[in-house]
Design a protein around this motif. Structure first.
Motif, PDB file in Angstrom:
ATOM      1  N   LYS A 112       8.478  -2.079   3.589  1.00 35.31           N
ATOM      2  CA  LYS A 112       6.907  -2.629   3.724  1.00 35.31           C
ATOM      3  C   LYS A 112       6.676  -3.971   3.117  1.00 35.31           C
ATOM      4  O   LYS A 112       6.026  -4.849   3.591  1.00 35.31           O
ATOM      5  CB  LYS A 112       6.062  -1.595   3.212  1.00 35.31           C
ATOM      6  CG  LYS A 112       5.727  -0.204   3.797  1.00 35.31           C
ATOM      7  CD  LYS A 112       4.743   0.518   2.827  1.00 35.31           C
ATOM      8  CE  LYS A 112       4.411   1.793   3.829  1.00 35.31           C
ATOM      9  NZ  LYS A 112       3.573   1.344   5.023  1.00 35.31           N
ATOM     10  N   LYS A 114      -1.793  -5.941   0.002  1.00 32.57           N
ATOM     11  CA  LYS A 114      -1.783  -5.611   1.576  1.00 32.57           C
ATOM     12  C   LYS A 114      -1.195  -4.259   1.458  1.00 32.57           C
ATOM     13  O   LYS A 114      -1.666  -3.142   2.201  1.00 32.57           O
ATOM     14  CB  LYS A 114      -1.214  -6.475   2.339  1.00 32.57           C
ATOM     15  CG  LYS A 114      -1.261  -6.311   3.758  1.00 32.57           C
ATOM     16  CD  LYS A 114      -0.919  -7.461   4.602  1.00 32.57           C
ATOM     17  CE  LYS A 114      -1.112  -7.146   6.131  1.00 32.57           C
ATOM     18  NZ  LYS A 114      -0.550  -8.420   7.001  1.00 32.57           N
ATOM     19  N   ALA A 157       1.186  -9.646  -0.841  1.00 33.41           N
ATOM     20  CA  ALA A 157       1.964  -8.565  -0.154  1.00 33.41           C
ATOM     21  C   ALA A 157       1.682  -7.427  -0.882  1.00 33.41           C
ATOM     22  O   ALA A 157       1.597  -6.225  -0.087  1.00 33.41           O
ATOM     23  CB  ALA A 157       3.335  -9.162  -0.153  1.00 33.41           C
ATOM     24  N   GLU A 194       8.464  -6.506   5.364  1.00 33.74           N
ATOM     25  CA  GLU A 194       7.630  -6.747   6.415  1.00 33.74           C
ATOM     26  C   GLU A 194       6.410  -7.915   6.058  1.00 33.74           C
ATOM     27  O   GLU A 194       5.980  -8.662   6.929  1.00 33.74           O
ATOM     28  CB  GLU A 194       6.753  -5.592   7.142  1.00 33.74           C
ATOM     29  CG  GLU A 194       7.637  -4.348   7.597  1.00 33.74           C
ATOM     30  CD  GLU A 194       7.083  -3.285   7.928  1.00 33.74           C
ATOM     31  OE1 GLU A 194       5.750  -3.358   7.714  1.00 33.74           O
ATOM     32  OE2 GLU A 194       7.616  -2.304   8.514  1.00 33.74           O
ATOM     33  N   GLU A 195       6.189  -7.955   4.834  1.00 32.92           N
ATOM     34  CA  GLU A 195       5.188  -9.079   4.424  1.00 32.92           C
ATOM     35  C   GLU A 195       5.961 -10.413   3.706  1.00 32.92           C
ATOM     36  O   GLU A 195       5.382 -11.066   3.194  1.00 32.92           O
ATOM     37  CB  GLU A 195       4.244  -8.373   3.308  1.00 32.92           C
ATOM     38  CG  GLU A 195       3.687  -7.157   3.581  1.00 32.92           C
ATOM     39  CD  GLU A 195       2.679  -7.751   4.747  1.00 32.92           C
ATOM     40  OE1 GLU A 195       2.180  -8.702   4.838  1.00 32.92           O
ATOM     41  OE2 GLU A 195       2.504  -6.723   5.651  1.00 32.92           O
TER      42      GLU A 195
END
Length: 366
Positions: A323, A362, A359, A326-327
């Motif tokens: 995850k 998020k 990040a 991905e950021e």
């Protein structure tokens, strides 16, 4: 008669877990922040870079036959508290570990370490047929289990690895604990004190291996130029110890051991006090900033004396790692280091730290 070549393989080198370093930044169209390998947040020492560029013109020549010039520079860096014959140099701190084990370990000897810790302690000792004895750090604070280590010692124990600040936990061994341990460990054992993150430690009771070396204990302080000096790509490290131990270990060192570029870069870095100070300042400020981010989001983390944190992520470690990637943020799962489920985050420069914070928010608050 045709025989299987595997019949002469060393059985203690049968396929087992091996050390895998951190990944490099993958090709991407977006900005990727590498907070997974504990590299210097400012890059490399400018004085090291100048020395490196000057050395490139001489790479057609063999380097120094010995590491004496670097050892003499280290004498000055340690304010002449040690002599040149008390230093050992190698192609990274990891190779210094290897050299030490080659010098002291025979098959069936025992090596003690405390997980979570730097995996090469166990992997490298296995190369020489040693038995690995893990005396884990104590929960919940990753404290050193002094009594456990002392109770694990027997006539086959040759080397004990201690680390402060510790990778991957960022925790340290207080001076009172080290004082107690060093007075009780048998004099037939070599204590390898890994202090590669020492520049970032600011606890009042933090201690390096230096006072114990000066007292004549059989201890080796292990250091690297990869962190504070920004020379990870040059692969250079060193240790310091008593002259008796250092002169013995040097018996198995190859001539022309260090590349010319590494020697010159390391000497240049040692003279760059301004860069060292700025690196330490950046790490300490970043450490405070990221700790506040963790507090704000309720992330479980351990106070760090190094240039990284270990956390208990809100998702399974690989899911969290993916995850964050991905950021645009690379972090390091550390199950391989003996910390299952945990993730290590390197402190970057302010831009990287703010990107990490964004990040993480998020990922935590989609």
């Amino acid at each position: 008669m045709k025989k299987n070549i595997e019949s002469i393989f060393k059985t203690h080198l049968a396929p087992k877990e091996v050390y895998q370093g951190g990944k490099n930044i993958p090709p991407s169209n977006k900005k990727i922040y590498k907070l997974s390998s504990n590299e210097n947040p400012l890059g490399a020492s400018p004085k090291a870079m100048e020395a490196l560029k000057a050395a490139v013109a001489k790479i057609d020549l063999y380097p120094d036959q010995t590491d004496i010039r670097l050892r003499e520079a280290l004498v000055q860096d340690f304010d002449e508290k040690l002599s040149a014959d008390q230093f050992l140099c190698g192609n990274s701190g990891s190779e210094v570990i290897d050299i030490i084990l080659r010098a002291f370990i025979n098959e069936d000897d025992e090596v003690i370490f405390s997980n979570p810790c730097f995996l090469p302690y166990s992997v490298f000792s296995r190369w020489y047929g040693a038995k690995q004895v893990d005396v884990p750090l104590l929960a919940p604070n990753y404290d050193l289990d002094v009594e456990g280590i002392l109770n694990a010692i027997n006539e086959k124990t040759k080397v004990i690895f201690l680390t402060s600040p510790n990778n991957p936990t960022g925790t340290y061994i207080p001076k009172s604990v080290m004082d107690d341990f060093m007075t009780r460990v048998p004099s037939t054992i070599v204590v390898v004190f890994d202090e590669v993150y020492r520049h970032f430690a600011d606890a009042e009771d933090y201690v390096t291996a230096l006072p114990y070396v000066l007292e004549g204990h059989n201890v080796i302080g292990l250091n690297s130029f990869s962190k504070t000096y920004g020379l990870a790509g040059q692969r250079i490290g060193y240790g310091y110890t008593t002259a008796t131990i250092a002169n013995y270990v040097r018996l198995i060192q190859k001539p022309f051991l260090l590349p010319l570029t590494s020697i010159e870069a390391a000497i240049g870095a040692l003279h760059d006090s301004e860069f060292i100070a700025e690196t330490v300042k950046t790490v300490k400020e970043g450490r405070s900033y990221i700790a506040q981010v963790f507090d704000e989001l309720g992330i479980t983390y351990w106070p760090s004396q190094a240039n990284f944190f270990i956390i208990d992520p809100p998702f399974p470690e690989m899911e969290f790692t993916d995850k964050m990637m991905e950021e645009g943020i690379m972090v390091r799962p550390v199950s391989q280091f003996g910390a299952p489920g945990k993730v290590r985050i390197t402190i970057g420069n302010q831009e990287a730290n703010e990107a990490f914070s964004k990040a993480l928010h998020k990922v935590m608050l989609p």
